[in-house]
Design a protein around this motif. Structure first.
Motif, mmCIF file in Angstrom:
data_model
loop_
_atom_site.group_PDB
_atom_site.id
_atom_site.type_symbol
_atom_site.label_atom_id
_atom_site.label_comp_id
_atom_site.label_asym_id
_atom_site.label_seq_id
_atom_site.Cartn_x
_atom_site.Cartn_y
_atom_site.Cartn_z
ATOM 1 N N GLU A 234 -0.231 -7.129 -10.193
ATOM 2 C CA GLU A 234 1.086 -6.478 -10.194
ATOM 3 C C GLU A 234 1.333 -5.270 -11.089
ATOM 4 O O GLU A 234 1.888 -4.378 -10.643
ATOM 5 C CB GLU A 234 2.316 -7.649 -10.623
ATOM 6 C CG GLU A 234 2.716 -8.403 -9.755
ATOM 7 C CD GLU A 234 3.414 -9.559 -10.191
ATOM 8 O OE1 GLU A 234 4.171 -9.455 -11.227
ATOM 9 O OE2 GLU A 234 3.365 -10.810 -9.816
ATOM 10 N N THR A 235 0.761 -5.277 -12.481
ATOM 11 C CA THR A 235 0.837 -4.134 -13.187
ATOM 12 C C THR A 235 0.064 -3.161 -12.884
ATOM 13 O O THR A 235 0.621 -1.863 -12.798
ATOM 14 C CB THR A 235 0.476 -4.761 -14.672
ATOM 15 O OG1 THR A 235 -0.467 -5.330 -14.662
ATOM 16 C CG2 THR A 235 1.528 -5.397 -15.348
ATOM 17 N N SER A 236 -1.003 -3.269 -11.992
ATOM 18 C CA SER A 236 -1.724 -2.113 -11.629
ATOM 19 C C SER A 236 -1.271 -1.495 -10.504
ATOM 20 O O SER A 236 -1.474 -0.305 -10.423
ATOM 21 C CB SER A 236 -3.373 -2.446 -11.555
ATOM 22 O OG SER A 236 -3.554 -3.513 -10.454
ATOM 23 N N SER A 237 -0.550 -2.398 -9.576
ATOM 24 C CA SER A 237 0.134 -1.801 -8.470
ATOM 25 C C SER A 237 1.255 -0.665 -8.998
ATOM 26 O O SER A 237 1.656 0.172 -8.369
ATOM 27 C CB SER A 237 0.791 -2.513 -7.971
ATOM 28 O OG SER A 237 1.899 -3.364 -8.127
ATOM 29 N N LEU A 238 1.848 -1.020 -10.133
ATOM 30 C CA LEU A 238 2.851 0.071 -10.686
ATOM 31 C C LEU A 238 2.224 1.485 -10.881
ATOM 32 O O LEU A 238 2.870 2.546 -10.906
ATOM 33 C CB LEU A 238 3.260 -0.167 -12.030
ATOM 34 C CG LEU A 238 4.090 -1.716 -12.136
ATOM 35 C CD1 LEU A 238 4.531 -1.943 -13.586
ATOM 36 C CD2 LEU A 238 5.137 -1.722 -11.334
ATOM 37 N N PHE A 239 0.749 1.515 -10.965
ATOM 38 C CA PHE A 239 0.227 2.826 -11.181
ATOM 39 C C PHE A 239 -0.477 3.473 -10.157
ATOM 40 O O PHE A 239 -1.037 4.624 -9.914
ATOM 41 C CB PHE A 239 -1.058 2.685 -12.409
ATOM 42 C CG PHE A 239 -0.147 2.431 -13.631
ATOM 43 C CD1 PHE A 239 -0.033 3.446 -14.585
ATOM 44 C CD2 PHE A 239 -0.101 1.122 -14.112
ATOM 45 C CE1 PHE A 239 0.584 3.082 -15.726
ATOM 46 C CE2 PHE A 239 0.535 0.782 -15.064
ATOM 47 C CZ PHE A 239 0.811 1.741 -16.094
ATOM 48 N N SER A 240 -0.205 2.682 -8.845
ATOM 49 C CA SER A 240 -1.021 3.367 -7.598
ATOM 50 C C SER A 240 -0.508 4.501 -7.119
ATOM 51 O O SER A 240 -1.289 5.410 -6.900
ATOM 52 C CB SER A 240 -0.884 2.242 -6.457
ATOM 53 O OG SER A 240 0.658 2.145 -6.369
ATOM 54 N N GLU A 241 0.608 5.079 -7.157
ATOM 55 C CA GLU A 241 1.180 6.487 -7.037
ATOM 56 C C GLU A 241 0.318 7.409 -7.791
ATOM 57 O O GLU A 241 -0.212 8.372 -7.375
ATOM 58 C CB GLU A 241 2.547 6.576 -6.996
ATOM 59 C CG GLU A 241 3.252 6.138 -5.945
ATOM 60 C CD GLU A 241 3.167 7.005 -4.592
ATOM 61 O OE1 GLU A 241 2.836 8.071 -4.659
ATOM 62 O OE2 GLU A 241 2.742 6.197 -3.586
ATOM 63 N N MET A 243 -2.330 7.047 -9.461
ATOM 64 C CA MET A 243 -3.638 7.124 -9.241
ATOM 65 C C MET A 243 -3.979 7.915 -7.778
ATOM 66 O O MET A 243 -5.119 8.508 -7.798
ATOM 67 C CB MET A 243 -4.498 5.692 -9.104
ATOM 68 C CG MET A 243 -4.268 4.916 -10.315
ATOM 69 S SD MET A 243 -5.413 3.475 -10.555
ATOM 70 C CE MET A 243 -4.564 2.496 -11.447
ATOM 71 N N LYS A 244 -3.299 7.677 -7.002
ATOM 72 C CA LYS A 244 -3.582 8.303 -5.567
ATOM 73 C C LYS A 244 -3.427 9.870 -5.890
ATOM 74 O O LYS A 244 -4.426 10.490 -5.465
ATOM 75 C CB LYS A 244 -2.306 7.908 -4.548
ATOM 76 C CG LYS A 244 -2.971 7.684 -3.129
ATOM 77 C CD LYS A 244 -1.972 6.775 -2.707
ATOM 78 C CE LYS A 244 -1.480 6.934 -1.186
ATOM 79 N NZ LYS A 244 -0.384 6.174 -0.694
#
Ligand SMILES: Nc1ncnc2c1ncn2[C@@H]1O[C@H](COP(=O)(O)OP(=O)(O)O)[C@@H](O)[C@H]1O
Ligand SMILES: [Mg+2]
Length: 374
Positions: A234-241, A243-244
């Protein structure tokens, strides 16, 4: 009297003279040995006396505990600090019942390594050093009274927390009105407003981090079962944008059979957000990998990046409040230097451990160790 009798008599007389001489020599030898023993004993006693006087004149409370827990020595400062007289010869548990002290003694007996730890005793705070010496398992315990330092530290922290509370309202007003005004203006004034808003955001981040840190110090969280694997996803998905955009790849390798630890979900979220935010913030290219695995009955989590790394000389200070390696980069990216202090505190509240290893130019790895049982 024949010749043989004369010879026999002469022999007896010679033997008597010889034995007399020998007895005299032995006596002298015995006397000299006794004298030497007396002198050695006297000098040993005088050395012991002067050692005791030295130990008693040391203002630092000191105590020696043997392998069975018996106090074999306590100096005067120790008896004054504790308020107990005649500690020698009695079990230390009669005077010290603090679990932290008992645990530290057990630890040093088990591992043999010197240990320094902060312990509250007799309504004061001490920095207590334990060291084992000789082969009899004797442990020397020395105490440094840090009550006054702790009090000053507490007052400083309270001041900063109170100021932060006071700053919150005006800062929110500056940001709110600034944003309204920015929509109304163009050109040069808008540029100035953007700068004002950027600084207001930075101040708000600092204020929030200080309040979060003081909140962590005040409260003792109630630990409930938390699914670490889910939390990391969950927390890492907050940074997916983010990171992309920066072409940073996220690699997750999570142990799905060992994932539950006693924790405070909200605080653990804050912990992972801070660590993943750092990994993203200080990585220009490459990947961030997060791995969890069971080792020595602890759930280990590593967060590794291929970023700029941290110079070796900065590593010992990295968990200090407001410590940043590169002030301009941290400021540029909106850092406060409080993130890792918050993380360290959250790990302490979870009775866990955090380690950091890094190489300048090649990346950083954070290792978290969570106990599986509270
Ligand atoms: N993953 C990382 N890679 C490189 N440097 C890092 C990393 N994490 C932390 N640091 C360094 O440690 C400093 C303190 O981190 P932190 O307390 O989170 O403050 P900040 O708000 O600056 O991120 C950072 O300013 C940075 O210099
Ligand atoms: Mg940070």
């Amino acid at each position: 009297m024949n010749e043989f009798t004369i010879f026999l008599l002469a022999l007896i007389i010679m033997a008597a003279i010889f034995s007399h001489l020998r007895a005299g020599r032995f006596k002298r030898m015995a006397e000299s040995i006794t004298l030497k023993c007396d002198t050695a004993m006297a000098s040993a006693l005088s050395a012991k006396k002067s050692l005791l006087e030295t130990m008693n004149s040391i203002s630092m409370p000191c105590l020696v505990v043997d392998g069975q827990g018996k106090v074999t020595f306590a100096n005067r400062a120790m008896e004054i600090s504790s308020g107990f007289q005649g500690m020698s010869g009695r079990n230390y548990l009669e005077f010290i019942k603090e679990p932290g002290f008992i645990r530290a003694l057990q630890d040093i007996r088990r591992h043999g390594k010197p240990l320094d730890t902060e312990i509250s005793l007799w309504r004061k705070v001490f920095l207590v050093s334990f060291s084992i010496f000789g082969d009899t398992g004797n442990i020397l315990v020395s105490l440094r009274d840090v009550t006054a330092e702790k009090e000053v530290e507490k007052i400083k922290k309270e001041l900063v927390t109170n100021m932060s509370h006071e700053l919150k309202t005006p800062l929110t007003a500056i940001k709110g009105y600034g944003e309204t005004l920015r929509d109304e203006v163009t050109g040069e004034p808008r540029k100035y407003l953007d700068v004002i808003l950027k600084h207001a955001d930075r101040l708000i981040s600092i204020v929030n981090d200080i309040l979060s840190l003081s909140g962590l110090e005040e409260t003792k969280p109630e630990l409930v079962p938390v699914d670490i694997s889910d939390l990391i996803r969950e927390t890492s998905s907050l940074f997916s944008e983010k990171m992309k955009k920066r072409k940073i790849e996220l690699i997750l390798d999570l142990d799905e059979s060992n994932r539950i630890v006693p924790g405070d979900r909200f605080k653990m979220e804050e912990l992972f957000i801070n660590l993943i935010d750092n990994a993203v913030r200080y990585t220009d290219e490459g990947n961030i990998s997060i791995r969890s695995f069971l080792k020595d009955d602890l759930l280990n989590v590593t967060i590794r990046d291929t970023g700029i790394g941290i110079p070796e000389r900065s590593l010992p200070r990295i968990f200090e409040r407001f410590y940043v390696v590169d002030k301009s980069r941290s400021r540029e990216t909106g850092g406060t230097g409080l993130g890792l202090s918050i993380v360290k505190h959250i790990m302490m509240l979870h009775k866990g451990n955090i380690e950091i290893s890094s190489r300048l130019g090649s990346g950083t790895e954070i290792l978290l160790k969570f106990p599986l049982h509270s």
